[in-house]
Design a protein around this motif. Structure first.
Motif, mmCIF file in Angstrom:
data_model
loop_
_atom_site.group_PDB
_atom_site.id
_atom_site.type_symbol
_atom_site.label_atom_id
_atom_site.label_comp_id
_atom_site.label_asym_id
_atom_site.label_seq_id
_atom_site.Cartn_x
_atom_site.Cartn_y
_atom_site.Cartn_z
ATOM 1 N N PRO A 161 0.801 -1.393 -0.095
ATOM 2 C CA PRO A 161 -0.002 0.016 0.118
ATOM 3 C C PRO A 161 0.920 1.257 0.059
ATOM 4 O O PRO A 161 2.023 1.271 0.580
ATOM 5 N N LEU B 86 -5.395 8.456 1.988
ATOM 6 C CA LEU B 86 -5.546 7.167 1.925
ATOM 7 C C LEU B 86 -4.534 6.147 1.815
ATOM 8 O O LEU B 86 -3.742 6.328 0.835
ATOM 9 N N GLU B 87 -4.414 5.137 2.620
ATOM 10 C CA GLU B 87 -3.430 3.933 2.445
ATOM 11 C C GLU B 87 -4.329 2.981 1.259
ATOM 12 O O GLU B 87 -5.119 2.547 1.749
ATOM 13 N N VAL B 88 -3.611 2.946 0.310
ATOM 14 C CA VAL B 88 -4.376 1.855 -0.827
ATOM 15 C C VAL B 88 -3.182 1.070 -1.609
ATOM 16 O O VAL B 88 -2.239 1.731 -1.824
ATOM 17 N N GLU B 89 -3.643 0.064 -2.179
ATOM 18 C CA GLU B 89 -2.597 -0.597 -3.105
ATOM 19 C C GLU B 89 -2.531 0.348 -4.126
ATOM 20 O O GLU B 89 -3.802 0.902 -4.708
ATOM 21 N N ALA C 287 -7.893 -0.390 -7.094
ATOM 22 C CA ALA C 287 -8.034 -0.726 -5.853
ATOM 23 C C ALA C 287 -8.821 0.654 -5.126
ATOM 24 O O ALA C 287 -9.252 0.410 -4.173
ATOM 25 N N LEU C 288 -8.255 1.717 -5.535
ATOM 26 C CA LEU C 288 -8.560 2.896 -4.993
ATOM 27 C C LEU C 288 -10.045 3.105 -5.073
ATOM 28 O O LEU C 288 -11.038 3.497 -4.299
ATOM 29 N N ARG C 289 -10.519 2.659 -6.346
ATOM 30 C CA ARG C 289 -12.239 2.845 -6.803
ATOM 31 C C ARG C 289 -12.808 1.927 -5.772
ATOM 32 O O ARG C 289 -13.928 2.049 -5.153
ATOM 33 N N LEU D 80 -11.745 0.726 -2.922
ATOM 34 C CA LEU D 80 -11.832 1.415 -1.376
ATOM 35 C C LEU D 80 -12.844 2.612 -1.232
ATOM 36 O O LEU D 80 -13.494 2.456 -0.275
ATOM 37 N N LEU D 81 -12.824 3.287 -2.104
ATOM 38 C CA LEU D 81 -13.946 4.398 -2.226
ATOM 39 C C LEU D 81 -15.011 4.003 -2.199
ATOM 40 O O LEU D 81 -15.977 4.598 -1.326
ATOM 41 N N GLU E 191 -16.183 1.169 -1.097
ATOM 42 C CA GLU E 191 -16.718 0.482 0.137
ATOM 43 C C GLU E 191 -16.785 1.373 1.377
ATOM 44 O O GLU E 191 -17.659 1.437 2.140
ATOM 45 N N ARG E 192 -16.051 2.515 1.155
ATOM 46 C CA ARG E 192 -15.964 3.537 2.420
ATOM 47 C C ARG E 192 -17.021 4.282 2.332
ATOM 48 O O ARG E 192 -17.633 4.751 3.273
#
Length: 83
Positions: free
Chosen positions: A4, A26-29, A34-36, A38-39, A41-42
């Motif tokens: 990440p 944000l910490e992300v792969e 992966a960012l899409r 995470l966003l 989900e968040r």
């Protein structure tokens, strides 16, 4: 799975409304996909709607490619009128 990275994410218009903020780190792969994920989900359905029709600006390039590497900063752009 890649290590990440810390990415500054800036939100505009409907994306800012969905996130409830204009910017965050944000910490992300390190991929756009992966960012899409995470966003989505968040921030749930409102952000998914933005991501379904919007784009990411990564290193000055507008992209929807989930494999596009992300490094330092990404802008989340909803569709804009006239373009």
């Amino acid at each position: 799975m890649a290590e990440p990275v810390a990415v500054t994410v800036r939100y505009f218009a409907a994306a800012a409304e969905a996130a409830g903020r204009q910017e965050e780190v944000l910490e992300v792969e390190p991929t756009a996909g992966a960012l899409r994920a995470l966003l989505a989900e968040r921030y749930g359905a409102p952000m998914r709607r933005v991501l379904d029709v919007g784009s990411l600006l990564v290193d000055g390039v507008v992209t929807r490619d989930p494999q596009r590497p992300v490094r330092r900063s990404v802008d989340v752009l909803p569709p804009f009128a006239g373009g």
